[in-house]
Scaffold this motif. Structure first.
Motif, PDB file in Angstrom:
ATOM      1  N   VAL A 206      28.065  44.916  65.626  1.00 14.39           N
ATOM      2  CA  VAL A 206      27.985  43.899  64.824  1.00 14.39           C
ATOM      3  C   VAL A 206      27.174  42.459  65.438  1.00 14.39           C
ATOM      4  CG1 VAL A 206      29.219  42.582  62.840  1.00 14.39           C
ATOM      5  CG2 VAL A 206      30.079  44.682  63.792  1.00 14.39           C
ATOM      6  N   PHE A 207      28.091  41.451  65.774  1.00 18.86           N
ATOM      7  CA  PHE A 207      27.490  40.309  66.224  1.00 18.86           C
ATOM      8  C   PHE A 207      27.860  40.046  67.633  1.00 18.86           C
ATOM      9  CE2 PHE A 207      27.847  39.199  61.683  1.00 18.86           C
ATOM     10  CZ  PHE A 207      26.290  39.284  61.357  1.00 18.86           C
ATOM     11  N   LEU A 208      28.545  41.092  68.208  1.00 22.12           N
ATOM     12  CA  LEU A 208      29.147  40.861  69.614  1.00 22.12           C
ATOM     13  C   LEU A 208      27.937  41.339  70.623  1.00 22.12           C
ATOM     14  CD1 LEU A 208      32.843  41.932  69.333  1.00 22.12           C
ATOM     15  CD2 LEU A 208      31.956  39.699  69.067  1.00 22.12           C
ATOM     16  N   ALA A 209      28.400  40.982  71.845  1.00 24.66           N
ATOM     17  CA  ALA A 209      27.199  41.425  72.961  1.00 24.66           C
ATOM     18  C   ALA A 209      27.087  42.998  73.513  1.00 24.66           C
ATOM     19  CB  ALA A 209      27.623  40.608  74.293  1.00 24.66           C
ATOM     20  N   HIS A 210      28.215  43.577  72.855  1.00 26.28           N
ATOM     21  CA  HIS A 210      28.045  45.001  73.400  1.00 26.28           C
ATOM     22  C   HIS A 210      29.061  45.703  72.456  1.00 26.28           C
ATOM     23  CE1 HIS A 210      28.332  49.064  75.777  1.00 26.28           C
ATOM     24  NE2 HIS A 210      27.355  48.507  76.231  1.00 26.28           N
ATOM     25  N   GLY A 211      28.963  46.978  72.157  1.00 24.31           N
ATOM     26  CA  GLY A 211      29.874  47.697  71.425  1.00 24.31           C
ATOM     27  C   GLY A 211      31.183  47.968  71.868  1.00 24.31           C
TER      28      GLY A 211
END
Length: 491
Positions: A206-211
């Motif tokens: 989504v909008f985070l740095a990493h899954g």
């Protein structure tokens, strides 16, 4: 350009939240929503100051809004003062700031690796390092002040659960269509695409740095939903049960073995252990995490056994873990050269070959913290994360800690465990840790915490641990705890 606009528009969102909701809810929603929705890139790198990005702009906006409130609009049930009262927390807080200053002062030399020269840290950088430490810890201070009471802990669990449900819809889209939302909204992909193709499908972020950050966030939301299920009856219990099942399914589909393993271990504790044993389990995990570098250095950490166990499940993941462990040893060896205050920033703590090429694989935040800021940074930060858990476990009966607090302790401990293999230190961890420190500072209450399955009871709590030399401005002698249906937003 648009990511920067989104980041610097967030103070408007914070202002609206404080106008429409209570200060307790506004603090929690502002930090959680800012972490989940704002872009990881963008912001402004100002001279002498730390970078203004998604994490710093949120807490700065909250503080400005709170300071601008007149006395009539200020919350009367927040803990007094902006600085924590527990002496241990004060020592750790100021130790982190002083450690950032000393890291700069002790790294005034240039270092050379082959043809690569890394610059010296200047006294000019000291203020920036210290301000970065303060801004990183502000979510903890805000939560300690505004999310200290048991009903605020229920509120925080509800915010995490609802945020997880909303975010899961976006994650479900990326599971089907591939991780494209960040590129569609903000115009860039924040990490390596190859790391988000897993098992014939996709790992959402989504909008985070990493899954991996998304997966460990879902771990916390699953624990929150399960706890709310224990605290509620009738129709709400069914709603939270379905929420917990859905969030667990999304955690499985997010394809992170570590986050899933943490959930599998901690979720049964929510259902089958008492508050006391939940706190003991969380405290044990926190102690293991804090002592992990020492056990690694002494060679007593059972890392080989863990690797062999994982190899029986997935050989590829076990091989990846082996590479991480090898690089951790190299990072620890380099950190031992400057063990107290570390090597500082600008890549000085990383590993380089004889040609000056960066060959570091630094995944665990604990190894990064020791390399950059030495043992002072590591101990001050990790003891702030887990110290309240241990203290609450020791005084659970005296302070009559409830399940809403022990659940937050389990979430904090789980997120701390994730910092061993991964580097995702987020504002949410500081937020939950600050709520636990606030509960410790609040101290004893005159009635027991809300028992599971009995949310309809109303009780009166009394402070008993306020420092006698503190002014009584805005401090009520007693307060009534409203029913969850009246004090927390519903699904």
């Amino acid at each position: 350009m648009f990511p920067t606009i989104a980041i610097f528009s967030w103070p408007i969102v914070v202002t609206v939240l404080f106008q429409k909701y209570s200060q307790h809810l506004a603090v929690a929603v502002s930090i959680v929503a800012g972490y989940l929705l704002l872009p990881v890139e963008g912001g402004i790198d100002l001279p002498l100051l730390p970078t203004i990005n998604k994490n710093t702009v949120v807490v700065i906006a909250i503080v400005i809004v709170l300071l601008s409130l007149d006395k009539k609009r200020r919350s009367t049930d927040a803990l007094p003062g902006w600085l924590p009262q527990p002496m241990l927390l004060r020592i750790l807080f100021f130790g982190a700031i002083a450690g950032a200053f000393m890291t700069v002062m002790m790294n005034g030399d240039r270092v050379f690796y082959g043809n690569r020269m890394l610059p010296a840290l200047r006294p000019y950088d000291a203020f920036s390092f210290m301000m970065a430490a303060v801004l990183m810890l502000l979510p903890m201070l805000l939560a300690r002040k505004y999310l200290a009471r048991p009903e605020h802990h229920v509120l925080l669990l509800t915010v995490l659960c609802i945020a997880g449900l909303g975010y899961s819809l976006l994650a479900a889209y990326e599971l089907r269509m591939s991780p494209q939302l960040n590129r569609m909204v903000y115009g860039f992909f924040p990490h390596s695409w190859a790391q988000h193709v897993r098992g014939g499908g996709y790992r959402p972020l989504v909008f985070l740095a990493h899954g991996l950050q998304l997966s460990i966030f879902f771990t916390g939301t699953v624990i929150a939903a399960c706890t709310l299920m224990r605290l509620n009856v009738e129709k709400r219990r069914i709603l939270y049960m379905f929420a917990a099942i859905w969030l667990f399914v999304m955690l499985v589909l997010s394809k992170s073995f570590g986050a899933l393993a943490i959930a599998v271990v901690l979720v049964p504790l929510v259902f089958f252990l008492s508050v006391r044993w939940q706190l003991i389990a969380a405290a044990a995990l926190a102690i293991i995490v804090v002592s992990y570098p020492l056990s690694r250095g002494a060679g007593v950490a059972p890392v080989d056994g863990v690797q062999n166990f994982i190899a029986q499940i997935d050989a590829q993941r076990a091989a990846s873990l082996g590479v991480r462990l090898k690089h951790e040893e190299a990072l620890l060896e380099k950190a031992s050269v400057r063990p107290v205050f570390g090597w500082g920033g600008w890549g000085r703590s990383r590993i380089y070959d004889e040609n000056g090429r960066d060959v570091t694989i630094a995944d665990g935040y604990w190894a990064i913290a020791i390399g950059v800021g030495g043992w002072v940074k590591y101990l001050s930060e990790f003891l702030m994360m887990g110290g309240a858990i241990v203290l609450l476990a020791l005084r659970q009966r005296v302070y009559q800690v409830g399940i809403e607090t022990s659940a937050l302790a389990l979430i904090t401990a789980g997120w701390m465990v994730d910092l061993l293999p991964n580097s995702a230190l987020t504002p949410l961890l500081w937020l939950v840790a600050g709520a636990l420190w606030g509960r410790f500072e609040l101290g004893q209450v005159t009635d027991t915490a809300l028992e599971p399955d009995k949310p309809e009871q109303t009780r009166t709590l009394r402070y008993s641990r306020w420092p006698q030399n503190r002014p009584t401005r805005g401090r009520p002698a007693t307060y009534a705890r409203a029913r969850p249906s009246e004090s927390t937003p519903s699904l």
